[in-house]
Write a protein that holds these residues in place. Structure first.
Motif, mmCIF file in Angstrom:
data_model
loop_
_atom_site.group_PDB
_atom_site.id
_atom_site.type_symbol
_atom_site.label_atom_id
_atom_site.label_comp_id
_atom_site.label_asym_id
_atom_site.label_seq_id
_atom_site.Cartn_x
_atom_site.Cartn_y
_atom_site.Cartn_z
ATOM 1 N N ASP A 1 31.451 42.765 35.489
ATOM 2 C CA ASP A 1 30.137 43.139 36.060
ATOM 3 C C ASP A 1 29.918 44.457 35.395
ATOM 4 O O ASP A 1 30.290 45.670 36.190
ATOM 5 C CB ASP A 1 30.008 42.989 37.510
ATOM 6 N N VAL B 1 34.694 42.282 39.184
ATOM 7 C CA VAL B 1 34.581 42.065 40.851
ATOM 8 C C VAL B 1 34.934 40.558 40.991
ATOM 9 O O VAL B 1 34.945 39.821 40.139
ATOM 10 C CB VAL B 1 33.210 42.547 41.143
ATOM 11 N N TYR B 2 35.257 40.390 42.212
ATOM 12 C CA TYR B 2 35.146 39.058 42.656
ATOM 13 C C TYR B 2 34.250 38.851 44.016
ATOM 14 O O TYR B 2 33.834 39.939 44.551
ATOM 15 C CB TYR B 2 36.306 38.525 43.296
ATOM 16 N N GLU B 3 33.683 37.936 44.092
ATOM 17 C CA GLU B 3 32.558 37.561 45.127
ATOM 18 C C GLU B 3 32.920 36.713 46.129
ATOM 19 O O GLU B 3 33.503 35.815 46.010
ATOM 20 C CB GLU B 3 31.049 36.810 44.478
ATOM 21 N N ASP C 1 28.848 36.001 49.148
ATOM 22 C CA ASP C 1 27.624 36.763 48.488
ATOM 23 C C ASP C 1 27.817 38.475 48.405
ATOM 24 O O ASP C 1 26.668 39.080 48.105
ATOM 25 C CB ASP C 1 26.198 36.636 48.981
ATOM 26 N N THR C 2 29.076 38.882 48.586
ATOM 27 C CA THR C 2 29.566 40.354 48.373
ATOM 28 C C THR C 2 30.291 40.480 47.283
ATOM 29 O O THR C 2 31.402 39.771 47.229
ATOM 30 C CB THR C 2 29.958 40.799 49.781
ATOM 31 N N LYS C 3 30.026 41.560 46.417
ATOM 32 C CA LYS C 3 30.793 41.885 45.371
ATOM 33 C C LYS C 3 31.975 42.837 45.879
ATOM 34 O O LYS C 3 32.004 43.606 46.721
ATOM 35 C CB LYS C 3 30.153 42.424 44.180
ATOM 36 N N HIS C 4 33.220 42.749 45.393
ATOM 37 C CA HIS C 4 34.478 43.495 45.966
ATOM 38 C C HIS C 4 35.124 43.525 44.405
ATOM 39 O O HIS C 4 35.434 42.997 43.450
ATOM 40 C CB HIS C 4 35.507 42.825 46.534
#
Length: 299
Positions: A187, A192-194, A197-200
């Protein structure tokens, strides 16, 4: 006794669109499996077992039997939907196979020595096989298994999100936790991982599983017990999958076995999407130019 290489080749490859397990990527039509077996022989494996669908056995034999004859012992086992072999009498509807952890149970009758599991469509590099053979020959016990840890930044695809088992490692180099993240991607400058619906964010060097595991045959009984529980608990979820990381997570949390995370800095590449193919072909061509492989693999 030399260790065995167990290759997971029964997947449906829905995102790729065809049987990527036997698609040609090398200059003479070599599959990724060819390069995996070449590295495994060089590293010191003594047998290769293919897990496939029974209807494809003749395809596989026509591709691999002649070229591997005299180089390494080969065997074929089939992943199927029969639950009675696990003591489950109930009929459970499935839209797809039960997953990678269920697949390795197919090898339980033909594997009697330490072994490792790999994916058919992943290119791992010789360093991983060399390190895995050393572990299986020198350190593996019924309570000490292993996993090759790749840097997440060296395992992504340019053409979509990927699933990875993200590893947390303790101070002794052992697996503390593994969590399957099913949507990891680049990204911008970040990885990131989702989830919901939240990116980390994930650091580039975060170790991840690429399904390169080292076991002894003791894992079959544990896996069979876990699968029986999983199948009955998910009988109303026809897409639920029994992943190998679930075995690792269970054994670690119950203190039944330790998993040494063996690090490699090798570049991984594979074919999740059809668009990945030109990159894989170019990567193999470069490795040949660098002298890692002969142009004609099986001469």
């Amino acid at each position: 006794m030399k260790p065995t290489l167990l290759i997971l080749a029964a997947g449906m490859a829905s995102r790729y669109g065809s049987m990527k397990q036997i698609d040609g990527f090398g200059p003479n039509g070599e599959t990724i499996i060819d390069y995996s077996i070449y590295d495994a022989i060089k590293a010191g494996f003594g047998k290769v077992v293919f897990i496939i669908k029974e209807e494809f056995v003749e395809n596989f034999k026509s591709i691999f039997d002649a070229k591997l004859q005299g180089k390494i012992e080969t065997d074929y086992v089939f992943q199927n939907f029969d639950l009675k072999q696990f003591g489950i009498e109930e009929e459970i509807y499935r839209e797809k196979p039960w997953g990678t952890a269920h697949a390795i149970l197919s090898g339980r009758k033909v594997i009697k020595e330490p072994f490792c599991v790999i994916n058919a469509d992943d290119f791992y590099g010789f360093d991983a096989y060399k390190k895995m053979v050393a572990f299986l020959n020198e350190e593996a016990t019924d309570s000490n298994f292993s996993i090759i840890g790749y840097q997440i930044g060296k395992t992504l695809s340019d053409f979509g999100a990927v699933s990875r088992g993200v590893c947390k490692v303790d101070g002794n180099g052992n697996l503390e936790e593994i969590v399957e993240r099913t949507k990891i991607y680049q990204d911008g400058d970040a990885i990131v991982y989702e989830e919901y619906d939240t990116k980390h964010p994930l650091a580039y060097e975060t170790p991840v599983s690429m399904n390169f595991w080292g076991f002894t045959p003791a894992v079959f009984k544990v896996t069979e017990d876990l699968f029986r529980e999983f199948a009955l608990a998910n009988k109303d979820k026809p897409k639920a999958e029994f992943f190998i990381p679930l075995i690792g997570e269970n054994l670690v949390k119950s203190n039944t076995a330790a998993f040494k995370v063996v690090p490699t800095s090798n570049q991984w590449f594979g074919v999740t999407y059809k668009e990945d193919k030109p990159f894989v072909q170019a990567s193999i061509d470069q490795l040949i130019k660098d002298g890692a492989y002969p142009e004609k693999l099986w001469s």
